[in-house]
Design a protein around this motif. Structure first.
Motif, PDB file in Angstrom:
ATOM      1  N   LEU A 151       0.822  -1.213   0.000  1.00 51.50           N
ATOM      2  CA  LEU A 151       0.000   0.000   0.000  1.00 51.50           C
ATOM      3  C   LEU A 151       0.855   1.261   0.000  1.00 51.50           C
ATOM      4  N   THR A 177      -5.759  -4.521   7.701  1.00 48.44           N
ATOM      5  CA  THR A 177      -5.194  -3.909   6.493  1.00 48.44           C
ATOM      6  C   THR A 177      -5.627  -4.649   5.233  1.00 48.44           C
ATOM      7  N   HIS A 196      -8.359  -3.796   2.661  1.00 42.32           N
ATOM      8  CA  HIS A 196      -8.150  -2.942   1.481  1.00 42.32           C
ATOM      9  C   HIS A 196      -8.608  -3.672   0.220  1.00 42.32           C
ATOM     10  N   GLY A 247      -2.217   2.096   5.631  1.00 44.96           N
ATOM     11  CA  GLY A 247      -3.175   1.619   4.621  1.00 44.96           C
ATOM     12  C   GLY A 247      -4.603   1.634   5.128  1.00 44.96           C
ATOM     13  N   THR A 248      -4.788   1.187   6.364  1.00 42.39           N
ATOM     14  CA  THR A 248      -6.136   1.184   6.943  1.00 42.39           C
ATOM     15  C   THR A 248      -6.613   2.613   7.173  1.00 42.39           C
ATOM     16  N   ALA A 289      -7.592   4.213   3.895  1.00 43.62           N
ATOM     17  CA  ALA A 289      -8.833   3.682   3.319  1.00 43.62           C
ATOM     18  C   ALA A 289     -10.058   4.343   3.940  1.00 43.62           C
TER      19      ALA A 289
END
Lengths: 238, 238
Positions: free
Chosen positions: B55, B87, B90, B128-129, B132
């Motif tokens: 990511l 994560t 995603h 990444g989380t 998002a």
């Protein structure tokens, strides 16, 4: 041509003992990142007829459900299978015949892991495992005598201790199984063989001192899996 | 006609966090014997491209391996799937499209589990989380503000804390992630959302006081699975 390494774990007996076995797999494998850990798939389906009752002639055989689990693991292309339950090894030969992947035997792994041969070990196991004699035969072959729990101890401590773990009461399980452990030590066992996967879970939960003098077949089996994986770690899984 | 209940767990990210999730599944299910526990099969294959690096644009996508795991679980006829990694959500939409079994979303389970709505939560999660926005959007919808770690905190505490867990150093992981937790509390978070499955493992390992003020998405997901299972416990698995 060998399959890529993928360990199949036939679990569910009980489900918590299976999770404990997975912990042992991870601890047995030296790894600095996720990708170095042992690839495994776990059939943790506890809807299996009770093994102890089946062997006592008091309930249906778990063999159909054990075979189904073995078939499902084989469908995923596992390269090796382990059974995270000592008693279920009663059906080892029948399962082995139906499995494409080799099934490692927990008693073989245990004997392989022994470094200094004790004169006398105390076997903490179900009546079914004791009756089958896998551990006693293997220990006899290296000159080690096996001390067994008495019928009275099994009824008072071992069986209720195991079922306490199965209903999540680790404290009571630990206390009862510690009494079983102490009795075997007092009768002269130098080491205790925790030959039921519920037992180390319960003893660890109450930090029982008997854990330190124990041979843990589940740990030996995990170690054997880790050794196999380390020798093939460069293979790709898919 | 619905399939018999069988939960598929897409794990391996990391493998220890997956084992922790299984513990949570068992704890979430009231059971007096093995057979009442939730039937589940776990794909705990950690040979997956690193999610955080992918990511960040620094490594290959894990999607092929994630899809393979989802396919394998579907081959076993699972009725539901969960992904034991925040994560990896995603790729939730892509995985959902390829899965016959419905995939439960960890952020939906988290919001369902919240009883009293906090004004401000602190999100402990991978970049990444956080990028998002699944958690922030869902919290905003119930009027809860999300506080995020700063870039500096992520670099100093969060990322090295997670990778410490992955190499088995739970002590260091717990200490670093406790610093992250404290920083968010000091900025006004009433509750902490441990939105990376490594985090509760590490905090529990050092008995961090911040665990008591936490919302654990993995626990919420386990609870959702247990509720589903309890409503169908009389079905047969095979």
């Amino acid at each position: 041509m060998s399959r890529p390494f993928l360990l199949g774990v036939l679990g569910g007996m009980g489900p918590l003992a299976t999770v404990d076995f997975m912990h042992k797999l991870l601890r047995a494998t030296p790894a600095t990142h996720d990708q170095q850990q042992i690839p495994h798939v776990v059939w943790n389906v506890p809807q299996i007829a009770d093994r102890q009752r089946a062997l006592a002639g008091e309930g249906p055989s778990p063999l159909p459900q054990l075979l189904y689990g073995i078939q499902q693991l084989n469908r995923l292309g596992v390269s090796h299978i382990v059974i995270a339950c000592n008693t279920a090894h009663h059906w080892y030969e029948a399962l082995k015949q139906e499995s494409d992947a080799p099934i490692l035997h927990i008693a073989d792994a245990t004997l392989e892991a022994i470094e200094d041969k004790p004169k006398k070990v105390g076997l903490i196991a179900t009546q079914g495992t004791l009756d089958a004699g896998w551990f006693q035969q293997r220990f006899a072959a290296i000159g080690t005598e096996s001390l067994l729990p008495t019928q009275d101890e099994i009824t008072r401590w071992f069986v209720p201790g195991c079922y306490a773990v199965k209903r999540g009461d680790l404290q009571q399980g630990g206390e009862l199984l510690t009494l079983q452990a102490r009795a075997l030590r007092e009768r002269g066992a130098e080491k205790l063989v925790l030959a039921c996967t519920e037992v180390p879970v319960a003893l660890a939960a109450i930090s029982s001192p008997y854990l330190n003098e124990a041979i843990d077949p589940a740990e030996a089996l995990a170690q054997q899996c880790a050794t196999l994986w380390l020798s093939r770690r460069n293979d790709r899984i898919n």
